[in-house]
Design a protein around this motif. Structure first.
Motif, PDB file in Angstrom:
ATOM      1  N   GLN A  86      39.848  47.721  61.230  1.00 31.52           N
ATOM      2  CA  GLN A  86      39.426  48.974  60.603  1.00 31.52           C
ATOM      3  C   GLN A  86      38.999  50.029  61.626  1.00 31.52           C
ATOM      4  O   GLN A  86      39.482  51.158  61.573  1.00 31.52           O
ATOM      5  CB  GLN A  86      38.316  48.712  59.592  1.00 31.52           C
ATOM      6  N   PRO A  87      38.144  49.694  62.582  1.00 32.91           N
ATOM      7  CA  PRO A  87      37.709  50.762  63.497  1.00 32.91           C
ATOM      8  C   PRO A  87      38.756  51.189  64.522  1.00 32.91           C
ATOM      9  O   PRO A  87      38.670  52.286  65.047  1.00 32.91           O
ATOM     10  CB  PRO A  87      36.499  50.155  64.193  1.00 32.91           C
ATOM     11  N   ILE A  88      39.734  50.338  64.810  1.00 33.04           N
ATOM     12  CA  ILE A  88      40.686  50.695  65.858  1.00 33.04           C
ATOM     13  C   ILE A  88      42.106  50.843  65.330  1.00 33.04           C
ATOM     14  O   ILE A  88      42.703  51.910  65.426  1.00 33.04           O
ATOM     15  CB  ILE A  88      40.610  49.688  67.030  1.00 33.04           C
ATOM     16  N   CYS A  89      42.669  49.792  64.757  1.00 33.75           N
ATOM     17  CA  CYS A  89      44.076  49.852  64.322  1.00 33.75           C
ATOM     18  C   CYS A  89      44.300  50.908  63.248  1.00 33.75           C
ATOM     19  O   CYS A  89      45.286  51.643  63.304  1.00 33.75           O
ATOM     20  CB  CYS A  89      44.545  48.492  63.812  1.00 33.75           C
ATOM     21  N   LEU A  90      43.411  50.981  62.287  1.00 38.82           N
ATOM     22  CA  LEU A  90      43.594  51.991  61.242  1.00 38.82           C
ATOM     23  C   LEU A  90      43.482  53.398  61.808  1.00 38.82           C
ATOM     24  O   LEU A  90      44.186  54.305  61.373  1.00 38.82           O
ATOM     25  CB  LEU A  90      42.611  51.780  60.096  1.00 38.82           C
TER      26      LEU A  90
END
Length: 142
Positions: A86-90
């Motif tokens: 959630q914090p990086i890939c998205l």
């Protein structure tokens, strides 16, 4: 190598992260060894990418590729990788100004994770983000 990732020197951290990614590539033993240090790596990655910026593109790319290599080789470690989705890939797949390589590696990581943690990816609405990406004409690299 983990100590080098933890430094504030982006180029050195990038090289060390790439080394760990190569170490984990196609090696269950290597992937498990890196997973033993993953809490420290995750803490550094979260800190470095709190505000996703293009100046950290190389470090981010190495971090995502490291995670993709671990996910491909060691499905038992998927639960340790999912907190970075959630914090990086998205953020990567929803930003317009990321390189095709970075976008492709993020999608590769998500594909590798989908084998065992599909319910969590559904909770994060990853499929919706990927569909928006395609609808906006930024289709993933082939």
């Amino acid at each position: 190598a983990v100590c080098l990732v933890e430094t504030d020197m982006a180029e050195l951290g990038c090289s060390a992260t790439s080394f760990l990614g190569n170490f984990a590539f196609n090696s269950d033993v290597g992937a498990r060894a890196v997973l033993g240090y993953f809490p420290r790596l995750e803490r550094r990655f979260r800190e470095a990418f709190g505000s996703l910026g293009l100046e950290r593109d190389h470090l981010l790319g190495a971090a995502i590729l490291l995670c993709a290599n671990i996910a491909a080789t060691c499905p038992s470690g998927h639960s340790q990788l999912i907190p970075l989705v959630q914090p990086i890939c998205l953020k990567v797949i929803t930003q317009a100004q990321v390189s095709d390589k970075l976008l492709g590696n993020a999608i590769l990581l998500l594909a590798n994770l989908s084998i065992t943690v599909a319910p969590q990816l559904r909770e994060f609405r990853v499929a919706d983000a990927l569909l928006r990406l395609i609808e906006e004409g930024q289709s993933p690299p082939s």
